[in-house]
Design an enzyme around this catalytic site. Structure first.
Site, PDB file in Angstrom:
ATOM      1  N   CYS A 249      64.755  44.093 -20.329  1.00 42.18           N
ATOM      2  CA  CYS A 249      63.486  43.428 -20.619  1.00 42.18           C
ATOM      3  C   CYS A 249      63.189  42.426 -19.513  1.00 42.18           C
ATOM      4  O   CYS A 249      64.098  41.918 -18.854  1.00 42.18           O
ATOM      5  CB  CYS A 249      63.546  42.721 -21.968  1.00 42.18           C
ATOM      6  SG  CYS A 249      64.796  41.422 -22.073  1.00 42.18           S
TER       7      CYS A 249
ATOM      8  N   HIS B 214      73.970  35.923 -16.929  1.00 46.07           N
ATOM      9  CA  HIS B 214      72.699  36.533 -16.538  1.00 46.07           C
ATOM     10  C   HIS B 214      72.128  35.812 -15.318  1.00 46.07           C
ATOM     11  O   HIS B 214      71.171  35.034 -15.435  1.00 46.07           O
ATOM     12  CB  HIS B 214      71.738  36.463 -17.723  1.00 46.07           C
ATOM     13  CG  HIS B 214      70.412  37.115 -17.506  1.00 46.07           C
ATOM     14  ND1 HIS B 214      70.144  38.002 -16.480  1.00 46.07           N
ATOM     15  CD2 HIS B 214      69.236  36.996 -18.207  1.00 46.07           C
ATOM     16  CE1 HIS B 214      68.883  38.401 -16.556  1.00 46.07           C
ATOM     17  NE2 HIS B 214      68.313  37.801 -17.593  1.00 46.07           N
TER      18      HIS B 214
ATOM     19  N   GLN C 133      59.993  32.679 -23.027  1.00 43.30           N
ATOM     20  CA  GLN C 133      60.821  33.786 -23.489  1.00 43.30           C
ATOM     21  C   GLN C 133      61.581  33.448 -24.765  1.00 43.30           C
ATOM     22  O   GLN C 133      61.795  34.312 -25.620  1.00 43.30           O
ATOM     23  CB  GLN C 133      61.804  34.201 -22.390  1.00 43.30           C
ATOM     24  CG  GLN C 133      61.141  34.910 -21.235  1.00 43.30           C
ATOM     25  CD  GLN C 133      62.148  35.560 -20.301  1.00 43.30           C
ATOM     26  OE1 GLN C 133      63.184  36.063 -20.721  1.00 43.30           O
ATOM     27  NE2 GLN C 133      61.833  35.554 -19.020  1.00 43.30           N
TER      28      GLN C 133
ATOM     29  N   SER D  49      71.663  34.609 -23.569  1.00 41.54           N
ATOM     30  CA  SER D  49      72.410  34.599 -22.308  1.00 41.54           C
ATOM     31  C   SER D  49      72.396  33.198 -21.713  1.00 41.54           C
ATOM     32  O   SER D  49      71.431  32.445 -21.869  1.00 41.54           O
ATOM     33  CB  SER D  49      71.803  35.600 -21.328  1.00 41.54           C
ATOM     34  OG  SER D  49      70.444  35.290 -21.084  1.00 41.54           O
TER      35      SER D  49
ATOM     36  N   ARG E 299      84.015  33.708 -23.495  1.00 45.61           N
ATOM     37  CA  ARG E 299      84.740  32.854 -24.439  1.00 45.61           C
ATOM     38  C   ARG E 299      85.484  33.744 -25.446  1.00 45.61           C
ATOM     39  O   ARG E 299      84.932  34.100 -26.500  1.00 45.61           O
ATOM     40  CB  ARG E 299      83.783  31.916 -25.168  1.00 45.61           C
ATOM     41  CG  ARG E 299      83.054  30.941 -24.253  1.00 45.61           C
ATOM     42  CD  ARG E 299      82.297  29.873 -25.032  1.00 45.61           C
ATOM     43  NE  ARG E 299      81.273  30.440 -25.897  1.00 45.61           N
ATOM     44  CZ  ARG E 299      80.032  30.720 -25.513  1.00 45.61           C
ATOM     45  NH1 ARG E 299      79.661  30.518 -24.261  1.00 45.61           N
ATOM     46  NH2 ARG E 299      79.165  31.226 -26.377  1.00 45.61           N
TER      47      ARG E 299
ATOM     48  N   CYS F 168      63.506  39.530 -14.475  1.00 39.54           N
ATOM     49  CA  CYS F 168      64.929  39.796 -14.738  1.00 39.54           C
ATOM     50  C   CYS F 168      65.362  41.188 -14.304  1.00 39.54           C
ATOM     51  O   CYS F 168      66.548  41.427 -14.098  1.00 39.54           O
ATOM     52  CB  CYS F 168      65.240  39.622 -16.226  1.00 39.54           C
ATOM     53  SG  CYS F 168      65.051  37.939 -16.807  1.00 39.54           S
TER      54      CYS F 168
ATOM     55  N   SER G 139      85.434  32.735 -29.202  1.00 40.70           N
ATOM     56  CA  SER G 139      84.159  32.539 -29.894  1.00 40.70           C
ATOM     57  C   SER G 139      84.214  33.149 -31.293  1.00 40.70           C
ATOM     58  O   SER G 139      84.737  34.244 -31.495  1.00 40.70           O
ATOM     59  CB  SER G 139      83.026  33.189 -29.095  1.00 40.70           C
ATOM     60  OG  SER G 139      81.782  32.920 -29.686  1.00 40.70           O
TER      61      SER G 139
END
Length: 389
Positions: free
Chosen positions: A375, A345, A152, A244, A207, A91, A210
């Site tokens: 991370c 992501h 993960q 994500s 959103r 990532c 949310s």
């Protein structure tokens, strides 16, 4: 010693990484080519002056195989003499590209270089590069970790349990991410960084409506009876709402020295101050941001109080919340324009996406120092400090 500065930073809007996503029709090479083309157009530099293009892509297979960055540079119209390479630090791939590019400028190996990244998760799904039945780890890893490594999502659950982070805390953080992103869009704060593509001009996953009540109704995303037996401490609080999403997108930054910027008439957005990479427990693979933050602050001879803004990749709410617990960072300074939970992501693009958002936020808020950390799978993390100019 030479310095390294960012003089331009752009990204695509971020689409859903699904067949019906707003950017799913765009080949990943073209996604990245669009940001490269926009980068040189907005900066006004002659692409023939670029010494290298360093790009990040995670799933380097199928349409993202064969050194995607090279073909994106050619598609963008860069001269054939401009080289390019594609790197993988999971990532953090395009943040690593920033490290490599800046370190090349500081060392004198480069005068002008692009760091960038792309991921089309609609067209090249995650784990596409591991065929069914194949083991990407090998017997040595099996011997070192006889109980087996974990995905993960399970790491995110283990982090939640270890730091006693509740479902409500994670959901609340996710709601905040969406609200900050929606507010940034409303105020036009993304206009300078986003390069609309094929009629798409906004991030697709934000959103604004949310709420905690909505997120509370979501089921655990990673519940598994075998892992539940192995890790009885897990409470199964990670959901699609506080993690994500999967996405399509690309991003790029242009890096040079302060001296070269002045010679070419380029305006620096930020100086690349310090860098660190670190490894951590691959079971708690997402906690590397904690030692990486400590390491980069040490290298910079700065304290946490010196940092005005933070970008911490929101792979999962539990990652950022555990990092904040350990470091003592003020969450009001973290991901001030929203993070990956809201914006998305797209794996290989996320490092330079964070950098792009961060340098524009630094300029907008007059920040002196900012810290970015991510991370990464396998127990890795990148961290760097930017300085306002």
């Amino acid at each position: 010693m030479r310095d390294a500065v960012i003089v331009e930073a752009v990204r695509t809007p971020i689409g859903k990484g699904k067949p019906n996503g707003s950017l799913a029709h765009v080949h990943p090479v073209e996604l990245l080519a669009h940001t490269l083309r926009t980068l040189v157009e907005r900066s006004g530099v002659d692409p023939a002056l670029i010494d290298d293009v360093v790009g990040g892509t995670v799933d380097q297979v199928g349409e993202q195989a064969m050194n995607t960055t090279r073909y994106a540079a050619l598609s963008a119209g860069f001269p054939e003499t401009v080289p390019a390479t594609t790197v993988d630090r999971q990532c953090g791939s395009s943040q690593q590209a920033v490290h490599f590019a800046a370190q090349g400028v500081i060392s004198g190996a480069y005068d002008l270089v692009v760091a960038c990244g792309v991921e089309s998760m609609s067209r090249v799904p995650m784990w596409s590069n591991v065929p069914p039945g194949k083991d990407p780890f090998g017997p040595g890893i099996a011997a070192r970790y006889p109980a087996g490594l974990v995905p993960q999502g399970i790491s995110a659950e283990l982090i939640s349990a270890k730091w006693s982070i509740t479902r409500e805390q994670m959901d609340s953080f996710a709601v905040s991410s969406h609200r900050k992103a929606a507010e940034a869009w409303r105020k036009g704060l993304f206009d300078a960084e986003v390069a609309p593509l094929d009629g798409v001009s906004r991030d697709e996953c934000v959103r604004p409506d949310s709420t905690l009540d909505v997120l509370a109704g979501l089921r655990p995303a990673y519940h598994d009876p075998a892992f539940a037996e192995r890790f009885p401490q897990i409470e199964w609080n990670v959901t699609a709402g506080n993690a994500s999403p999967i996405n399509d997108g690309a991003s790029a930054v242009l890096i040079t020295s302060g001296e070269t910027a002045a010679r070419l008439g380029l305006r620096p957005l930020a100086r690349l101050h310090s860098f660190a990479v670190t490894g951590s427990d691959p079971l708690l693979m997402l906690t590397g941001v904690i030692p990486a933050t400590e390491k980069v602050l040490r290298r910079a001879a700065l304290s946490l109080d010196d940092i005005d803004l933070f970008e911490v990749n929101e792979a999962f709410s539990s990652v950022v919340l555990s990092w904040a617990q350990e470091t003592g960072a003020d969450l009001d300074k973290v991901n001030v324009h929203g993070g990956a939970i809201a914006l998305g992501h797209p794996l290989g693009a996320s490092g330079t996406r964070l950098t792009t958002t961060l340098v524009h936020a630094m300029r907008e808020r007059g920040a002196r120092y900012a810290l970015q950390t991510m991370c990464e799978a396998g127990g890795l993390a990148n961290a760097m400090i930017l300085e306002g100019v």
